[in-house]
Design a protein around this motif. Structure first.
Motif, PDB file in Angstrom:
ATOM      1  N   UNK A  28       0.845  -1.188   0.000  1.00  0.00           N
ATOM      2  CA  UNK A  28       0.000   0.000   0.000  1.00  0.00           C
ATOM      3  C   UNK A  28       0.878   1.236   0.000  1.00  0.00           C
ATOM      4  N   UNK A  29       0.621   2.144  -0.911  1.00  0.00           N
ATOM      5  CA  UNK A  29       1.308   3.428  -0.897  1.00  0.00           C
ATOM      6  C   UNK A  29       0.256   4.497  -0.624  1.00  0.00           C
ATOM      7  N   UNK A  30       0.174   4.939   0.624  1.00  0.00           N
ATOM      8  CA  UNK A  30      -0.878   5.892   0.968  1.00  0.00           C
ATOM      9  C   UNK A  30      -0.623   7.266   0.357  1.00  0.00           C
ATOM     10  N   UNK A  72       6.142   0.338   0.121  1.00  0.00           N
ATOM     11  CA  UNK A  72       5.017  -0.523  -0.241  1.00  0.00           C
ATOM     12  C   UNK A  72       5.456  -1.725  -1.072  1.00  0.00           C
TER      13      UNK A  72
END
Lengths: 400, 330, 410
Positions: free
Chosen positions: B83-85, B151
């Motif tokens: 996940x790359x917020x 991520x």
């Protein structure tokens, strides 16, 4: 000048709108004052001390009388018990102290033979156990004195002519009666006059103390904005507009000072409203003292901010410094009770002089003249702090 | 290139009190794809990603990653995804390497391969020589790249990128988009949310268009434009045009509409690519002298406009959209 | 489990990297313990001066006769107070003024007719001005009372001898009466010391021999340790708010680490720091300040473990329910200072009203302080602090449950 004023007003608005500032400014000092009042004020305090009373199984007349007398001391919640039980009760803290009466109390009084009343003390009780000890000591002194007076009388009368056994009994009976009447009415009485006529309670001591402590915290938060503005870039933006660095510092100081004045004056008003503190009959002196204290705190906080390099550092160094100074200067406990050497050190703190001023107003109803020393010293401190901060801020280029 | 479905979302609903953030959304992402979720701010893209990242439990519906349900098999599903917020979710006082070490351990990357993997990733994001620098000393673009690297640390099957280019300069944007392309080329499946339609057009194999919590349409760019009946318009300016050419064009199957106004010819067609050489050839043969040809291809903007009745650009920041066009094509 | 340890180590590292932390965790509490201990010392475990303190007493002797002088001489001879005489006709007013302004703590005024009234065997009254904010007057007043009691005994014996003689054999002639009086008075003066009835105070428990345990380092050292562990512990709630704001917590929730592990790790690193701080402060108290921490190391461990666990739980709870780091900071300050005041960390609970003591036991600090007294002053063993430890454990469980229910990543 107008620009500095605008900076000050902007700071003041930001601060006053922040609920957390209000907590620190008003809620905490008032809350702590209330808690202390709850702990020490009013009819509270030491109203009842649990005492275990131990007499010998076949105590003589005087021992029984003593037990009766001690059990009726108003402050004592006395319970007669055995020594073992008493020890257990005191060691575990269920009773603050136990009084163990000796067997030969009447011999001690009549013959002067030594007798010892033991007071067993709860190891964790610093004050109640001490009070019991003092009361019993007072009783012992009276018993010793009564005994020695009786023996002196016998001695003097017997020196003139020997006394028969029947006369001895007659005299002893008379003497108890006479002593009882005489001793209860001393020839020399002491009338205690507390040196003030003002109604002062614990709130009056701690409200100004906490006011000064939290005033310093508010001022620190305010002085910290020098770094915050630099870190967030609003300072750079200001410097890009036709606003000088000195205007900026002046604005900051004015904002801090106004906030400080508002806080102190509010705390004074709230102190009277909530705790009924009587600030004395010299309102002008109170206001001058409040404003001078505000100036001292504001400039002290600015000096801390100018020594620090970042907002975080200001927070850390400043909080530590304030707590230390408050402890030394008496914002957290009555330093009047500390040794003289400690109090001499306290004189170097801002807190000491601020308290001293407020104490003179509240406790002694001093006027402006009465607190002139405090005012002058705090003003001198403010000027030195302010000068130092201007020097530091420009020399160390905290603001660039 | 189409593989097995790796993300399966079916009838997903997420409500916050009265507010319906995601309203019965269904879609499938296949292995090896870059799938874009396109829509204005508040369309429900981030909420959808939150559910898929196991951050938010759905109110109704199901979501599966590699066959694993995100609510019932949450931990297993989480090890499949990277996940790359949107935010730089890194520890600012730690170095780039230390951040990657921490996240690697959280994903359970074995210690003996962790250092190697970090070196590899740092060179992928071109920050190998800044590995020992603290995150709070990095520029915005460098932080973004480490944010992406974090991520990828456990070699996920799918990478979620949630608006990774918001508020950054054109060069960095370009390098991030290239990075995503490269990662995809090496086999990584990507779920990419954006409100910039140029990014979706440039990057995505398929796009899902979202607005107000609903999935309005899904498909490749061509499928989407065709589905709304959008046509390519070809404007030709030439000397010596006559009506015979209009008649000829009208007779062609792919041409939907032809109009002539003096030297200007406007042709609407469903298959611009095949038609253009034929038209030019025919004009030349007829003795016409062509001055200019302008082809207007239907894009996702037209699709969005068609589906919602409003322009996507009006929602977003127009300046950013304009600079992005330059970055993509210039 | 390994991931929990990694998160704990990670957070310890973040904390340790911050230089101001060491200062807050250790330097401040040590400085405070030291200063407070010094201020209140005079017994109770090492430190402080053992010289008897002499207090000043302002005296205005307006007596026209010799008795006033004699009284002052007797007071001075007792050796406990220094007399600060004021002369002049308005010495009484001057003395009052000095006390009123706060320049002097207390003043004794002997009236002009003191000798005359004593000679006429009339009641005579001395005036004692007391500054209400000082402690000194309690001491000086007691010293005066001691002297007055002896003078009174001498006087009473003199009168008594004459009256007793009259009771037995009729009114004595003046010469004999005088002889009886002076003999009896002299007997009292000669035999006053030692008194026949004495008091032996015995402090039970293990601090037998030391003087006042509620003051000095034996009180300040445990109290300050409890206070600073609480204050720093609650301040660490800010870290949770920051992690939420920076979204690293949300990111953590997208990794294959269970929610329960993340909560346990958050409790865990706060617990480790709290225990480290607590035991360094305990060691400092023991080694540098001479505080004797009791006979039950296991009991001390149990009390500190449960207390620190309660603080860690409250810290995570506070971090979970706070909306901003500034809010967490204000709440931490308000909560910790209030709990310190209520729990008897600043002053002993024994001198407060029953209701206050009850309030003090509605928070963990009151129980922790009780347990410390049981260990340090009473020398209890493990069983002796088990009830307090149980209550602290219940606080820890309650806070942890509440923290678990409110823990969130956004």
């Amino acid at each position: 000048m107008m620009k500095a004023l605008h900076i000050a007003i902007k700071d003041l608005r930001i601060r006053i709108r922040d609920r957390n500032t209000l907590v620190l400014m008003l809620l905490l000092p008032i809350g702590l004052t209330a808690i202390i009042g709850f702990a020490f004020g009013g009819d509270s305090g030491i109203s009842s001390i649990g005492v275990a009373l131990v007499g010998p199984e076949d105590g003589d007349l005087l021992t029984n009388a003593a037990a009766g007398l001690l059990s009726q001391v108003e402050l004592f919640d006395a319970e007669v018990t055995t020594e073992d039980e008493a020890r257990e009760a005191v060691a575990s803290g269920r009773k603050s102290a136990a009084i163990v009466l000796p067997e030969g109390l009447i011999d001690a009084v009549l013959e002067g033979a030594p007798a010892e009343i033991a007071v067993l003390q709860d190891p964790a009780s610093g004050i109640k156990a001490r009070i019991v000890e003092t009361m019993v000591e007072r009783f012992a002194t009276s018993a010793s004195a009564g005994g020695i007076v009786g023996r002196a009388i016998f001695d003097a009368v017997e020196a003139e002519r020997p006394i028969t056994e029947a006369e001895r009994w007659q005299l002893t009976g008379w003497m108890f009666q006479w002593m009882y009447e005489t001793w209860s009415e001393p020839a020399i009485a002491i009338e205690e006059a507390e040196a003030e006529t003002r109604d002062v309670d614990v709130h009056s001591y701690f409200a100004p103390s906490f006011a000064v402590l939290f005033l310093l915290f508010t001022m620190l938060a305010s002085a910290k904005t020098i770094h915050e503005e630099r870190e967030s870039g609003t300072y750079g933006r200001l410097m890009a507009s036709p606003v000088g660095r000195s205007t900026f510092i002046a604005g900051k100081l004015m904002g801090s000072y106004a906030l400080a004045a508002v806080q102190v004056l509010l705390l004074i008003v709230l102190g009277s409203l909530l705790f009924g503190i009587d600030w004395g009959s010299h309102p002008v002196a109170v206001i001058v003292m409040a404003l001078v204290t505000a100036a001292g705190a504001a400039s002290l906080a600015i000096v801390i901010a100018s020594v620090a390099r970042t907002a975080r550092q200001t927070d850390n160094v400043g909080t530590a410094f304030i707590l230390m100074m408050s402890l030394l200067g008496g914002s957290m406990w009555p330093i009047e009770q500390a040794p003289a050497s400690f109090q001499n050190v306290a004189r170097f703190t801002f807190n000491y002089w601020a308290h001293s001023g407020f104490k003179k107003l509240v406790f002694y109803d001093a006027g402006l003249a009465g607190i002139s020393q405090e005012i002058l010293i705090i003003l001198a401190m403010s000027i030195v702090f302010f000068g130092a901060s201007v020097l530091l801020l420009s020399r160390r280029q905290v603001l660039t | 290139m189409r593989g097995e479905p790796i993300i399966e979302v079916d009838g997903l609903v997420k409500r916050y009190g009265q507010l319906v953030a995601v309203d019965a959304v269904s879609f499938v992402v296949n292995e090896g794809e870059i799938f874009g979720l396109l829509g204005p701010n508040g369309a429900g893209k981030t909420t959808t990603i939150s559910v898929l990242s196991c951050l938010t439990p759905p109110t109704a519906g199901t979501a599966k990653i590699a066959g694993l349900d995100v609510t019932r098999n949450s931990l297993a599903a989480r090890s499949k995804i990277g996940v790359v917020p949107q935010e730089i979710a890194l520890y600012p006082t730690l170095t780039a390497r230390d951040n990657l070490v921490f996240w690697g351990r959280m994903y359970g990357v074995p210690e003996r391969t962790l250092a190697e993997r970090i070196d590899e990733l740092l060179s992928v994001v071109q920050l190998a020589e800044r590995a020992g620098g603290r995150i709070d000393t990095f520029s915005g673009g460098m932080k973004r790249r480490i944010n992406i690297a974090a991520g990828l640390i456990h070699r996920p099957d799918v990478l979620f990128l949630d608006e990774p280019t918001v508020g950054i300069d054109p060069q960095t944007r370009r390098s991030i988009l290239d990075l995503v392309k490269d990662l995809n080329a090496s086999g990584l499946t990507v779920l990419y949310t954006t409100h910039y339609l140029e990014e979706a057009e440039f990057l995505c194999d398929r796009v899902g268009i979202m607005d107000e919590g609903k999935m309005l349409a899904i498909g490749t760019r061509a499928e989407l434009t065709t589905s709304i009946g959008a046509t390519t318009s070809i404007d030709v300016r030439a000397d010596g045009l006559d009506d015979s050419i209009v008649d000829w064009l009208s007779s062609l199957e792919q041409v939907t509409d032809v109009a002539r106004d003096g030297d200007d010819l406007t042709i609407n067609t469903t298959a611009e690519a095949n038609l253009l050489p034929v038209i030019v050839e025919r004009l030349a043969a007829g003795g016409a002298k062509v001055h200019s040809v302008d082809v207007k291809v239907p894009n996702l903007e037209s699709v969005f406009l068609h589906l919602t009745g409003k322009s996507l650009r009006d929602e977003g920041d127009q300046d950013a959209a304009a600079t992005k066009t330059n970055a993509l094509h210039g | 489990m390994k991931k929990i340890l990694v998160i704990i180590a990670h957070n310890l590292r973040l904390i340790a990297a911050d230089r101001s932390t060491l200062f807050w965790l250790l330097a401040m509490p040590i400085a405070f313990t030291f200063v407070l201990g010094l201020a209140f010392s005079g017994g109770g475990g090492g430190g402080g001066s053992t010289d008897p303190v002499r207090y000043g007493l302002t005296v205005a002797n307006l007596d026209r006769g010799p008795q006033g002088e004699a009284l002052l001489a007797a007071i001075e001879a007792a050796g406990k107070i220094d007399l600060l005489p004021i002369d002049g006709a308005d010495a009484g007013d001057t003395a009052l003024e000095l006390v009123q302004k706060g320049d002097r703590s207390a003043a004794l005024v002997i009236p002009p007719d003191y000798s005359e009234r004593l000679a006429r065997r009339e009641r005579v009254t001395l005036t004692f001005h007391r500054n209400p904010e000082r402690m000194n007057p309690y001491v000086t007043r007691q010293a005066i009372d001691e002297v007055l009691t002896r003078l009174r005994a001498e006087g009473t014996a003199g009168i008594g001898a004459r009256t007793a003689y009259a009771e037995l054999r009729g009114e004595p002639p003046p010469e004999l009466a005088e002889r009886l009086s002076s003999r009896a008075s002299a007997y009292v003066a000669e035999n006053w010391d030692p008194p026949s009835v004495t008091v032996a105070a015995e402090r039970l428990g293990r601090t037998a021999g030391s003087d006042v345990p509620s003051m000095g380092f034996n009180h300040s050292s445990p109290a300050m340790a409890l206070m600073y562990v609480l204050l720093n512990g609650l301040m660490m709630s800010i870290a949770l708010v920051d992690e939420r704001r920076e979204r690293t917590l949300a990111r953590l929730f997208t990794t294959p680490v269970a929610r329960s592990s993340i909560i346990v790790a958050n409790l865990g690193w706060r617990f480790v720091i709290g225990m480290l701080q607590m035991w360094i402060l305990i060691a400092f108290g023991g080694l540098a300040l001479g505080v004797d921490w009791g006979d039950s190391p296991v009991g001390l461990v149990l009390v500190t473990v449960t207390y620190v666990a309660a603080v860690a739980g409250l810290s995570v709870l506070l971090g979970s329910i706070s909306r901003s780091s500034r809010q967490a900071q204000s709440a931490a300050l308000v909560l910790s200072l209030t709990m310190c005041a209520l729990g008897g960390l600043w002053w002993p609970l024994e001198i407060t009203p029953k209701l206050y003591q009850a309030a003090g036991h509605a928070v963990p600090t009151g129980w922790a302080m009780d347990a410390m007294h049981n260990l340090v002053s009473r020398g209890y063993s493990l069983a002796g602090v088990a009830p307090q430890a149980l209550v602290l454990a219940l606080f820890a469980i309650g806070f942890t449950v509440a923290a678990t229910l409110t823990f969130r990543h956004e």
